[in-house]
Design a protein around this motif. Structure first.
Motif, PDB file in Angstrom:
ATOM      1  N   LEU A 350       0.647  -1.613  -0.087  1.00  0.00           N
ATOM      2  CA  LEU A 350      -0.283   0.305   0.424  1.00  0.00           C
ATOM      3  C   LEU A 350       1.060   1.099   0.438  1.00  0.00           C
ATOM      4  CD1 LEU A 350      -2.910   1.559  -0.100  1.00  0.00           C
ATOM      5  CD2 LEU A 350      -2.670   0.973   3.172  1.00  0.00           C
ATOM      6  N   ILE A 351       1.993   0.765   0.887  1.00  0.00           N
ATOM      7  CA  ILE A 351       2.812   2.204   0.729  1.00  0.00           C
ATOM      8  C   ILE A 351       3.301   2.415  -0.559  1.00  0.00           C
ATOM      9  CG2 ILE A 351       4.868   3.094   1.748  1.00  0.00           C
ATOM     10  CD1 ILE A 351       4.658   1.646   4.067  1.00  0.00           C
ATOM     11  N   ASN A 356       3.281   5.444  -5.833  1.00  0.00           N
ATOM     12  CA  ASN A 356       2.833   5.863  -6.737  1.00  0.00           C
ATOM     13  C   ASN A 356       1.856   6.615  -7.377  1.00  0.00           C
ATOM     14  OD1 ASN A 356       4.511   3.349  -8.793  1.00  0.00           O
ATOM     15  ND2 ASN A 356       4.701   2.976  -7.084  1.00  0.00           N
ATOM     16  N   ALA A 357       1.157   6.770  -6.656  1.00  0.00           N
ATOM     17  CA  ALA A 357      -0.277   7.381  -6.784  1.00  0.00           C
ATOM     18  C   ALA A 357       0.329   9.260  -6.428  1.00  0.00           C
ATOM     19  CB  ALA A 357      -1.201   6.929  -6.272  1.00  0.00           C
ATOM     20  N   ASN A 358       1.574   9.561  -6.043  1.00  0.00           N
ATOM     21  CA  ASN A 358       2.075  11.148  -5.965  1.00  0.00           C
ATOM     22  C   ASN A 358       3.343  10.400  -5.533  1.00  0.00           C
ATOM     23  OD1 ASN A 358       2.564  12.936  -5.854  1.00  0.00           O
ATOM     24  ND2 ASN A 358       0.553  13.998  -4.127  1.00  0.00           N
ATOM     25  N   ARG A 359       4.222  11.122  -6.400  1.00  0.00           N
ATOM     26  CA  ARG A 359       6.072  10.938  -6.120  1.00  0.00           C
ATOM     27  C   ARG A 359       6.004  11.963  -5.563  1.00  0.00           C
ATOM     28  NH1 ARG A 359       6.984  10.228 -12.296  1.00  0.00           N
ATOM     29  NH2 ARG A 359       4.486  11.266 -11.959  1.00  0.00           N
ATOM     30  N   LEU A 577      11.268   3.917  -8.001  1.00  0.00           N
ATOM     31  CA  LEU A 577      10.267   4.136  -8.339  1.00  0.00           C
ATOM     32  C   LEU A 577      10.754   4.237  -9.736  1.00  0.00           C
ATOM     33  CD1 LEU A 577       8.322   6.584  -6.368  1.00  0.00           C
ATOM     34  CD2 LEU A 577       7.606   4.851  -7.050  1.00  0.00           C
ATOM     35  N   ASP A 578      12.221   4.152  -9.648  1.00  0.00           N
ATOM     36  CA  ASP A 578      13.076   3.857 -10.983  1.00  0.00           C
ATOM     37  C   ASP A 578      13.108   2.928 -12.242  1.00  0.00           C
ATOM     38  OD1 ASP A 578      14.314   6.063 -10.500  1.00  0.00           O
ATOM     39  OD2 ASP A 578      16.497   5.634  -9.470  1.00  0.00           O
TER      40      ASP A 578
END
Length: 846
Positions: A350-351, A356-359, A577-578
């Motif tokens: 979830l984290i 991903n939804a807001n970097r 995220l990369d």
């Protein structure tokens, strides 16, 4: 052997819970019964409802039973047998001599009273009841409401009035008076009240050398009070005030109106920087997450651990229903977190989803002070949380149940000390920020929180007091006389609070803090973090029961595994995220993102590709706001096995089709997008007999469509509030807590279907006739699909399913539509049906 206890002491729900939790099988609370019988004879009870002694006993037993059920539920325990003798308690203020003899194995970290004090207290209580003059009027101790001669309350008429005077006028003398009163009350009511500052460790400095109040207030946040629990005026005042200071206000779990994200003409912003994602996911869309500086996962809440939020139907007006994607007039329950978080791995997922939804937002996890929270915080830090809140047992709105207010949770001092010590010991402290909250009022409270290990500080009750709250404790009744905890339009007119009142107050707290920092020789708050050597146990106690308290656990310096370990956050978490597939998708969708042109993409997918489509959705929300994209703008076709959270928070205008299968959390928080999962064309198995997507699909979906050719695993569409979905069979607990949307299940369902379902409609193909035994009938009715609008809706859903997936089941159903329609059952929530009928009557009358 069965143990039966006779006791005049047992009267409250917690007493029965405690006795059962330590092994009692049955209780005879004879004094409670006799007191109620006496009240009935004196005309103090409802004479019609309780006209016999047996009815009084039955009523009391029922009430205690319901209260115990509530406690079982919030502890995650299903049966009395599992609760009995489980000893799920921690003692606060009991000496080892009592614990080892009476509560063997129970944690008691600060020691406290022994048998001599308990005996003395019993004698004093007896003397009250049997006075020498034989005239005994028992005093009202003011356990729930403040009474002049009763127990100490940390908020009382004098402290409330002095704080309001200070906040409204900016009068520093009034604040000094308030702080003196508050600190004196704190000394008698809290663990931090038993601590004193130890000067001389560092050399005192001039206050000019201390960091500015302007910087300190940026570390302040307001508590998670949802719009719905409090009025729009008070909620927005909190946001404006915190934005003026550079601090953060918290939406709570009730969503936020998109209109608040546009700054006012005067530069003020009504946007809450912290967007909370509770287990209920009320109003959580990709746009909501995009408009956040911090996203907070509410695993627990301090004042009532284990409970989700509850909003009575009387408070759910049209605006709240729109923001929460539910139905006006229908009560809302936020389920506990175990519906989508079973393990630390699920929390880590979830984290990752939210990052991903807001970097640009930091991801926060809200925990509560409890024995072992340090270990939990270590796991949360390893799961890449940027921020952890340790919430104390104090606080919470007056809507919190009495058993929770009085008997759930622990002081934040214990939680912060344990968390800081454990993180330092494991060299994790440098990766995460610790915030704490729970009845913070003055610079002294903030300073002690910093010295125990917290970098940021939450305020909730005190800011509401500055806005006019007078602690009536009627928050749940919608009758707040000062327009704060109400949605009643007339009562809201009485609201007199202003953002500058909060700003005045918090700046005075910061200045108060600066004085203490100068005395202790600290130039910055970062220098203070974890410096417990600047604290010592108070020696000037004037309470006869306090001498046994041992605060050494709080005052133990954190043990560093090596000298270079940091004791406050210095390193940013690496969220990986990369490596996301979305980096490639964003490049391929450049035309759609820049000018709304249609884009088609074909790519392979493997199960390490998690959260596919979410970063892309974030880019769409940043560019296009609430409108997002036109349907069918971005079409992504994937081949293979998709990993966790495929299409999480997928934005309108994006369609993802997977030819293969997908793991858990498909379409979590779906925000208008379309997700399709179908087996490979060349597969030899029968699709409708095999699982194609995992657990917890479409959890908290708000809009959009999903079509799954095959069976979904457990907890399908929990808290769905607006999505349309077709699936060919589901596991247990389908459609729990659903508040909106439409579901068609073209196959069998598991147990406990529709538990807590208060809105939306489910159509089940019950050709084998087992639905009634598997459906939880507590909040729904089973009906035939006979109304024209229902028939058209169901047929359209099945036709779409055939179009998108090529489903053999859909094809067979449509081929013999007249024959199969009668096999469908409509699952209709009773509250939702009532509201729809009322709306229809109003429309006809108009």
């Amino acid at each position: 052997i069965g143990l039966v206890l006779e006791s005049g002491e047992a009267r409250e729900v917690h007493h029965h819970c405690l006795l059962t939790g330590y092994g009692i099988d049955a209780i005879n609370p004879y004094l409670a019964f006799e007191a109620l019988w006496d009240a009935q004879r004196k005309g103090l009870l409802d004479a019609d409802q309780y006209d016999t002694d047996d009815k009084i006993v039955a009523g009391y037993r029922k009430s205690v039973g319901k209260g115990m059920f509530k406690v079982f539920a919030k502890m995650g325990i299903s049966t009395l047998q599992s609760y009995k003798a489980a000893q799920i308690f921690e003692a606060v203020g009991l000496a080892d001599e009592v614990v080892s003899r009476c509560f063997e194995g129970t944690a008691s970290r600060i020691q406290g009273v022994g048998f001599e004090v308990i005996a003395e207290e019993s004698m004093r209580r007896h003397a009250l009841g049997y006075a020498e003059n034989n005239v005994s009027i028992l005093p009202n101790q003011g356990d729930m409401h403040w009474r002049a001669n009763g127990d100490k309350h940390m908020w009382n008429p004098q402290s409330i009035s002095t704080l309001q005077q200070a906040a409204r006028t900016g009068d520093k003398n009034a604040y000094e008076h308030f702080a003196k009163l508050a600190n004196e009350d704190t000394k008698k009511c809290t663990l931090r009240g038993m601590l004193d500052f130890k000067t001389g460790i560092n050399q005192a400095i001039e206050i000019d050398e201390v960091e500015s109040a302007k910087e300190i207030v940026k570390r302040f946040a307001t508590g998670a009070m949802s719009f719905g629990s409090i009025s729009p005026e008070s909620h927005e005042s909190l946001a404006i005030a915190m934005n003026r200071m550079g601090g953060k206000s918290n939406t709570g779990e009730g969503g936020e109106d998109a209109d608040r994200w546009t700054p006012e003409a005067n530069g003020d912003s009504r946007r809450s920087a912290i967007k909370q994602v509770a287990s209920g996911r009320f109003g959580v869309t990709i746009n909501y997450l995009t408009n956040a500086d911090e996203i907070q996962i509410k695993v627990s809440q301090g004042a009532k651990p284990g409970e989700g939020g509850e909003l009575p139907g009387t408070k759910v007006d049209d605006l709240i229903a729109r923001l929460r994607h539910s139905t006006p007039g229908v009560g809302l329950i936020s389920p506990p977190p175990h519906h989508d978080i079973y393990s630390i791995e699920d929390l880590a997922q979830l984290i990752h989803d939210l990052k991903n939804a807001n970097r640009d937002a930091r991801i926060s996890v809200k925990l509560v002070a409890e024995n072992g929270v340090g270990t939990i915080a270590s796991g949360v830090t390893k799961a890449h949380a940027d921020h952890i809140v340790i919430a104390g047992h104090d606080g919470g709105t007056g809507a919190s149940p009495i058993t929770s207010i009085k008997h759930a949770g622990l002081p934040w001092e214990l939680g912060v000390a344990e968390t800081h010590q454990t993180l330092v010991m494991n060299d994790l402290r440098s990766r995460v920020i610790i915030q704490t909250d729970g009845q913070m009022k003055t610079g002294r409270d903030v300073a002690i929180a910093a010295l125990l290990g917290a970098e940021e500080y939450g305020f909730a009750t005190a800011p509401l007091i500055t806005l006019g709250c007078i602690m009536m404790r009627k928050c749940h009744l919608n009758t707040c006389p000062v327009g704060i905890a109400t949605q009643d339009k007339e009562l809201r007119k009485k609201f007199r609070g202003k953002p500058e009142h909060i700003v005045n107050y918090l700046f005075m707290v910061a200045e108060d803090m600066r004085k203490i920092m100068a005395q202790l020789g600290f130039k910055t708050i970062n220098e203070m973090i974890g410096r417990v050597d600047c604290l010592e146990a108070s020696t000037d106690s004037d309470h006869w029961k306090q001498s046994g308290i041992d605060l050494s656990m709080l005052l133990t310096p954190a043990e560093k595994p090596h000298e270079h370990v940091e004791v406050h956050q210095t390193i940013k978490q690496d969220h990986g995220l990369d490596e996301a597939m979305d980096n490639q998708l964003i490049k391929l969708c450049k035309d759609a993102l820049e000018s709304g042109k249609k884009v088609d993409i074909d790519l392979p997918v493997i199960n390490t590709n998690r959260v596919v489509g979410t970063m892309l959705s974030n880019e769409v929300a940043k560019k296009y706001g609430s409108d997002l994209l036109a349907d069918g703008t971005i079409n992504i076709n994937l081949t293979g096995s998709a990993g966790q959270s495929l299409g999480a928070f997928l934005a309108k205008g994006i369609s993802i089709k997977v030819e293969g299968d997908a793991n858990d959390y498909v379409g979590k928080g779906l925000s208008g997008g379309r997700v399709i999962v179908t087996p490979p064309e060349n597969s030899s198995f029968i699709a409708e007999e095999n699982i194609i997507v995992g657990n917890v699909c479409l959890y908290g979906a708000t809009s959009g469509e999903a079509y799954f050719r095959g069976i979904a695993a457990e907890r399908f569409c929990v808290r769905n509030s607006g999505a349309t979905a077709v699936v060919e069979g589901i596991g247990d607990h389908g459609c729990e807590y659903m508040t909106g949307g439409r579901i068609a299940v073209l196959g069998s369902i598991g147990r406990n279907f529709a538990a807590g379902m208060s809105g939306g409609i489910a159509y089940i193909w019950d050709h084998q006739g087992g639905l009634a035994t598997k459906c939880n009938m507590g909040m729904v009715e089973l009906e035939t699909v006979s109304a024209d609008e229902d028939i058209i809706e169901l047929k359209t859903m099945i036709e779409n399913h055939l179009q998108y997936t090529g489903s053999a089941v859909a094809q067979r159903l449509l081929k013999d539509w007249d024959g199969t329609l009668s096999q469908f059952v409509k699952v209709m929530p009773t509250d939702y049906k009532r509201v729809l009928e009322e709306q229809k009557k109003k429309a006809n009358a108009a």
